[in-house]
Scaffold this motif. Sequence first.
Motif, PDB file in Angstrom:
ATOM      1  N   SER A   1      29.597  18.786   2.993  1.00  0.00           N
ATOM      2  CA  SER A   1      28.621  18.127   3.852  1.00  0.00           C
ATOM      3  C   SER A   1      27.337  18.943   3.920  1.00  0.00           C
ATOM      4  CB  SER A   1      29.194  17.952   5.264  1.00  0.00           C
ATOM      5  OG  SER A   1      28.229  17.365   6.110  1.00  0.00           O
ATOM      6  N   LYS A   2      26.211  18.263   3.689  1.00  0.00           N
ATOM      7  CA  LYS A   2      24.911  18.928   3.682  1.00  0.00           C
ATOM      8  C   LYS A   2      23.886  18.015   4.344  1.00  0.00           C
ATOM      9  CE  LYS A   2      25.166  19.234  -0.840  1.00  0.00           C
ATOM     10  NZ  LYS A   2      26.576  18.969  -1.130  1.00  0.00           N
ATOM     11  N   GLY A   3      22.732  18.584   4.668  1.00  0.00           N
ATOM     12  CA  GLY A   3      21.645  17.806   5.250  1.00  0.00           C
ATOM     13  C   GLY A   3      20.475  17.750   4.290  1.00  0.00           C
ATOM     14  N   ALA A   4      20.210  16.574   3.738  1.00  0.00           N
ATOM     15  CA  ALA A   4      19.086  16.413   2.815  1.00  0.00           C
ATOM     16  C   ALA A   4      17.806  16.244   3.622  1.00  0.00           C
ATOM     17  CB  ALA A   4      19.308  15.201   1.913  1.00  0.00           C
ATOM     18  N   VAL A   5      16.831  17.134   3.389  1.00  0.00           N
ATOM     19  CA  VAL A   5      15.562  17.097   4.117  1.00  0.00           C
ATOM     20  C   VAL A   5      14.572  16.252   3.321  1.00  0.00           C
ATOM     21  CG1 VAL A   5      13.725  18.444   5.160  1.00  0.00           C
ATOM     22  CG2 VAL A   5      16.034  19.414   4.994  1.00  0.00           C
ATOM     23  N   LEU A   6      14.189  15.123   3.892  1.00  0.00           N
ATOM     24  CA  LEU A   6      13.245  14.227   3.229  1.00  0.00           C
ATOM     25  C   LEU A   6      11.857  14.410   3.830  1.00  0.00           C
ATOM     26  CD1 LEU A   6      15.356  10.934   3.045  1.00  0.00           C
ATOM     27  CD2 LEU A   6      15.073  12.696   1.288  1.00  0.00           C
ATOM     28  N   SER A   7      10.880  14.616   2.982  1.00  0.00           N
ATOM     29  CA  SER A   7       9.501  14.709   3.438  1.00  0.00           C
ATOM     30  C   SER A   7       8.981  13.312   3.783  1.00  0.00           C
ATOM     31  CB  SER A   7       8.623  15.327   2.355  1.00  0.00           C
ATOM     32  OG  SER A   7       8.513  14.434   1.247  1.00  0.00           O
ATOM     33  N   HIS A   8       7.833  13.271   4.458  1.00  0.00           N
ATOM     34  CA  HIS A   8       7.192  11.983   4.736  1.00  0.00           C
ATOM     35  C   HIS A   8       6.889  11.260   3.422  1.00  0.00           C
ATOM     36  CE1 HIS A   8       6.508  12.693   9.076  1.00  0.00           C
ATOM     37  NE2 HIS A   8       6.369  13.961   8.720  1.00  0.00           N
ATOM     38  N   LYS A   9       6.377  11.985   2.450  1.00  0.00           N
ATOM     39  CA  LYS A   9       6.036  11.378   1.160  1.00  0.00           C
ATOM     40  C   LYS A   9       7.258  10.773   0.494  1.00  0.00           C
ATOM     41  CE  LYS A   9       5.425  14.122  -2.353  1.00  0.00           C
ATOM     42  NZ  LYS A   9       4.830  15.129  -3.272  1.00  0.00           N
ATOM     43  N   ALA A  10       8.364  11.513   0.486  1.00  0.00           N
ATOM     44  CA  ALA A  10       9.593  11.002  -0.132  1.00  0.00           C
ATOM     45  C   ALA A  10      10.080   9.752   0.590  1.00  0.00           C
ATOM     46  CB  ALA A  10      10.669  12.079  -0.119  1.00  0.00           C
ATOM     47  N   LEU A  11      10.065   9.820   1.919  1.00  0.00           N
ATOM     48  CA  LEU A  11      10.568   8.713   2.734  1.00  0.00           C
ATOM     49  C   LEU A  11       9.810   7.420   2.420  1.00  0.00           C
ATOM     50  CD1 LEU A  11      12.690   8.404   5.027  1.00  0.00           C
ATOM     51  CD2 LEU A  11      10.808   8.642   6.638  1.00  0.00           C
ATOM     52  N   TYR A  12       8.483   7.494   2.416  1.00  0.00           N
ATOM     53  CA  TYR A  12       7.697   6.263   2.272  1.00  0.00           C
ATOM     54  C   TYR A  12       7.478   5.860   0.820  1.00  0.00           C
ATOM     55  CZ  TYR A  12       7.490   6.879   7.187  1.00  0.00           C
ATOM     56  OH  TYR A  12       7.877   7.038   8.479  1.00  0.00           O
ATOM     57  N   THR A  13       7.734   6.781  -0.112  1.00  0.00           N
ATOM     58  CA  THR A  13       7.851   6.370  -1.515  1.00  0.00           C
ATOM     59  C   THR A  13       9.089   5.500  -1.663  1.00  0.00           C
ATOM     60  OG1 THR A  13       6.743   8.370  -2.334  1.00  0.00           O
ATOM     61  CG2 THR A  13       8.123   7.171  -3.892  1.00  0.00           C
ATOM     62  N   GLY A  14      10.201   5.927  -1.040  1.00  0.00           N
ATOM     63  CA  GLY A  14      11.416   5.121  -1.054  1.00  0.00           C
ATOM     64  C   GLY A  14      11.225   3.778  -0.391  1.00  0.00           C
ATOM     65  N   VAL A  15      10.475   3.756   0.717  1.00  0.00           N
ATOM     66  CA  VAL A  15      10.229   2.507   1.442  1.00  0.00           C
ATOM     67  C   VAL A  15       9.470   1.517   0.557  1.00  0.00           C
ATOM     68  CG1 VAL A  15       8.896   1.504   3.349  1.00  0.00           C
ATOM     69  CG2 VAL A  15      10.357   3.503   3.737  1.00  0.00           C
TER      70      VAL A  15
ATOM     71  N   VAL B   1       0.822  -1.205   0.000  1.00  0.00           N
ATOM     72  CA  VAL B   1       0.000   0.000   0.000  1.00  0.00           C
ATOM     73  C   VAL B   1       0.860   1.260   0.000  1.00  0.00           C
ATOM     74  CG1 VAL B   1      -1.907  -1.153   1.167  1.00  0.00           C
ATOM     75  CG2 VAL B   1      -0.142  -0.020   2.530  1.00  0.00           C
ATOM     76  N   HIS B   2       0.275   2.329  -0.518  1.00  0.00           N
ATOM     77  CA  HIS B   2       0.960   3.620  -0.536  1.00  0.00           C
ATOM     78  C   HIS B   2       0.784   4.310   0.814  1.00  0.00           C
ATOM     79  CE1 HIS B   2       1.831   3.754  -4.898  1.00  0.00           C
ATOM     80  NE2 HIS B   2       0.728   3.029  -4.991  1.00  0.00           N
ATOM     81  N   ILE B   3       1.878   4.734   1.381  1.00  0.00           N
ATOM     82  CA  ILE B   3       1.878   5.434   2.669  1.00  0.00           C
ATOM     83  C   ILE B   3       2.487   6.810   2.449  1.00  0.00           C
ATOM     84  CG2 ILE B   3       2.978   5.481   4.948  1.00  0.00           C
ATOM     85  CD1 ILE B   3       2.556   2.450   5.041  1.00  0.00           C
ATOM     86  N   ARG B   4       1.872   7.826   3.056  1.00  0.00           N
ATOM     87  CA  ARG B   4       2.307   9.193   2.784  1.00  0.00           C
ATOM     88  C   ARG B   4       2.842   9.940   3.997  1.00  0.00           C
ATOM     89  NH1 ARG B   4       3.241   7.857  -1.582  1.00  0.00           N
ATOM     90  NH2 ARG B   4       2.177   8.395  -3.521  1.00  0.00           N
ATOM     91  N   THR B   5       2.609   9.413   5.204  1.00  0.00           N
ATOM     92  CA  THR B   5       3.129  10.089   6.405  1.00  0.00           C
ATOM     93  C   THR B   5       3.584   9.039   7.414  1.00  0.00           C
ATOM     94  OG1 THR B   5       1.025  10.145   7.610  1.00  0.00           O
ATOM     95  CG2 THR B   5       1.478  11.993   6.110  1.00  0.00           C
ATOM     96  N   THR B   6       4.352   9.476   8.399  1.00  0.00           N
ATOM     97  CA  THR B   6       4.785   8.545   9.447  1.00  0.00           C
ATOM     98  C   THR B   6       3.603   8.147  10.325  1.00  0.00           C
ATOM     99  OG1 THR B   6       6.992   9.534   9.423  1.00  0.00           O
ATOM    100  CG2 THR B   6       6.450   8.181  11.319  1.00  0.00           C
ATOM    101  N   TYR B   7       2.618   9.012  10.466  1.00  0.00           N
ATOM    102  CA  TYR B   7       1.405   8.611  11.191  1.00  0.00           C
ATOM    103  C   TYR B   7       0.771   7.400  10.497  1.00  0.00           C
ATOM    104  CZ  TYR B   7      -3.262   8.536  13.180  1.00  0.00           C
ATOM    105  OH  TYR B   7      -4.415   8.127  13.801  1.00  0.00           O
ATOM    106  N   GLU B   8       0.621   7.461   9.179  1.00  0.00           N
ATOM    107  CA  GLU B   8       0.060   6.341   8.424  1.00  0.00           C
ATOM    108  C   GLU B   8       0.956   5.105   8.546  1.00  0.00           C
ATOM    109  OE1 GLU B   8      -0.692   7.346   4.355  1.00  0.00           O
ATOM    110  OE2 GLU B   8      -1.893   9.113   4.856  1.00  0.00           O
ATOM    111  N   PHE B   9       2.258   5.327   8.589  1.00  0.00           N
ATOM    112  CA  PHE B   9       3.199   4.216   8.715  1.00  0.00           C
ATOM    113  C   PHE B   9       2.995   3.487  10.035  1.00  0.00           C
ATOM    114  CE2 PHE B   9       7.536   2.578   9.723  1.00  0.00           C
ATOM    115  CZ  PHE B   9       7.701   1.730   8.631  1.00  0.00           C
ATOM    116  N   MET B  10       2.884   4.237  11.116  1.00  0.00           N
ATOM    117  CA  MET B  10       2.687   3.614  12.429  1.00  0.00           C
ATOM    118  C   MET B  10       1.334   2.903  12.505  1.00  0.00           C
ATOM    119  SD  MET B  10       5.584   4.199  13.780  1.00  0.00           S
ATOM    120  CE  MET B  10       5.296   3.512  15.418  1.00  0.00           C
ATOM    121  N   GLU B  11       0.314   3.451  11.856  1.00  0.00           N
ATOM    122  CA  GLU B  11      -0.982   2.772  11.780  1.00  0.00           C
ATOM    123  C   GLU B  11      -0.869   1.472  10.994  1.00  0.00           C
ATOM    124  OE1 GLU B  11      -4.274   3.756  13.061  1.00  0.00           O
ATOM    125  OE2 GLU B  11      -2.750   4.679  14.342  1.00  0.00           O
ATOM    126  N   HIS B  12      -0.099   1.500   9.929  1.00  0.00           N
ATOM    127  CA  HIS B  12       0.140   0.316   9.092  1.00  0.00           C
ATOM    128  C   HIS B  12       0.814  -0.800   9.895  1.00  0.00           C
ATOM    129  CE1 HIS B  12       1.347  -1.976   5.489  1.00  0.00           C
ATOM    130  NE2 HIS B  12       2.570  -2.005   5.992  1.00  0.00           N
TER     131      HIS B  12
END
Length: 505
Positions: free
Chosen positions: A179-193, A19-30
């Motif tokens: 050295s830099k800090g890449a900011v990943l959104s919830h959507k990006a993170l769980y698209t990668g997952v 399933v497609h997940i878009r936020t960490t809240y949805e991830f924890m529910e999953h």
Amino acid sequence: MQEKYFKQFTDDVTFSKLVHIRTTYEFMEHLKQFKEKIAIVDDEKKVNYKKLEEDALKIAYLLKENKVNLRENVGVFSLNDYDFVRASLGTMAYGSVATLLPYQLDARSLTGLSMKYNLKVVFYSQKLEEKVNEAKKNLPNVEFIEINDEVQTLGEFDKTMKKDDPACIVLTSGTTGKSKGAVLSHKALYTGVRNGTLGMKKPFDQVYVAVIPFTHVFGLIRSLLTALYTGSTVHTTPDMKKLFVNLKVAQPTILIVVPALAELFLKLAKDMGVGVLGGKLETVIAGGAHVSPYITLEFNKLIDFFGAGYGLTESANLVSGNASAPYKAASVGQFYPYQEYKIVNGELYIKGDNLMLGYYNDPEENAKAFDQEGYFKTGDLVRVDEEGFLYITGRTKEIIVLPNGENVSPAYIESKINEIALIQDSLVYEDKNEFGIVILVAELLPREQVLREKKIGNLEEYLNKKIEEVNQSLLPHERIGKVIVRKEDFPRTPSMKIVRPKREI
């Protein structure tokens, strides 16, 4: 089209569960559906999914008690262990931004990064207390909180978070070396997952042994979050000296590795049998650097599947994967879905759901990293064949400009050299010969196991002949003029990539 390619490897029932997940809240529910299954094994401690949720809620409670706001940056400073898992998940599910600090940092670096990323709170593991105590002296406004069980739990995670809110910051050298800090959104993170599951025959209920640091995007997404997303069990490896003991105990069904580890595991499996890797290994996924076709071909003779992929910190790790391996063993596969790409002067540009929001508080680097249409400039030179398979041919920053004006990609030549079964790794650079003429030099690291099998008399003579064969497939200005055979491994980065020295000739 992109999803169709990966879907062919997974049965319809299993694929429907991805399933497609878009936020960490949805991830924890999953994750709630897995309840009593074991999520994490940390030394002898076993944590089920229900306990993981409770412990993440404890982290969230501490953030609320310390008046941390949503979308504020929170440091996570821990070994590759359960402390990292609960602190990072709890922070992201609360709605703050988990800033992932490598445990190798010294106190001075910890101090500097805490200021650079405006950290209000830093969660830390007790084993790193000495560094933390030193850093505290210069950070009076940062609250350092040891990760433990002796706190209350928050009632629930943040339901209001949006898919485009920042979820975590992953440190990277990016495409410019700074050295830099890449900011990943919830959507990006769980698209990668989810991408991490595509092309797998059996993505669910696997057993992982985590051998890549969770602060590295490959370890975070593919070895931790994808494992949890599929109801699998992750055995942590806080101490790499105990890796083979851990493999024996855990009996992993899947391993996520960098090429140098793949090379080591292949050698051991050929010498001692696949049982040395636990006895139940079915799948190995490799990435983080160039994967030799030799490794892909040889590993696929020993286990069900070995495949390589390609990704970047800025793209939530996964851009492409070769689910068809060992077919087209030199390719990093086809593009994962929900991306667009274009090739500009040989360089890959991408955009899509998996792309970072940008580098944290760094407008200058962001201006360099994106074009006017919002495409991210990967810095990788590529080609795509007629079937849509992607090949990495070099890096823009590594291009050698010869005195005659010709451009040479050392990585492309190295990939050709590394197709020789006897070569474990190679490094190409420019130098001058005894007449002062600029030539290309190839340093070669032989693969000892193949060397023993072939029983070669004069190694240098043999390799010079092999390089001459490679030269025939290259353009005249790309050809190697001198061969050096190494007796020791190359200097390497923490992620096991060869350190490419800066040379002046």
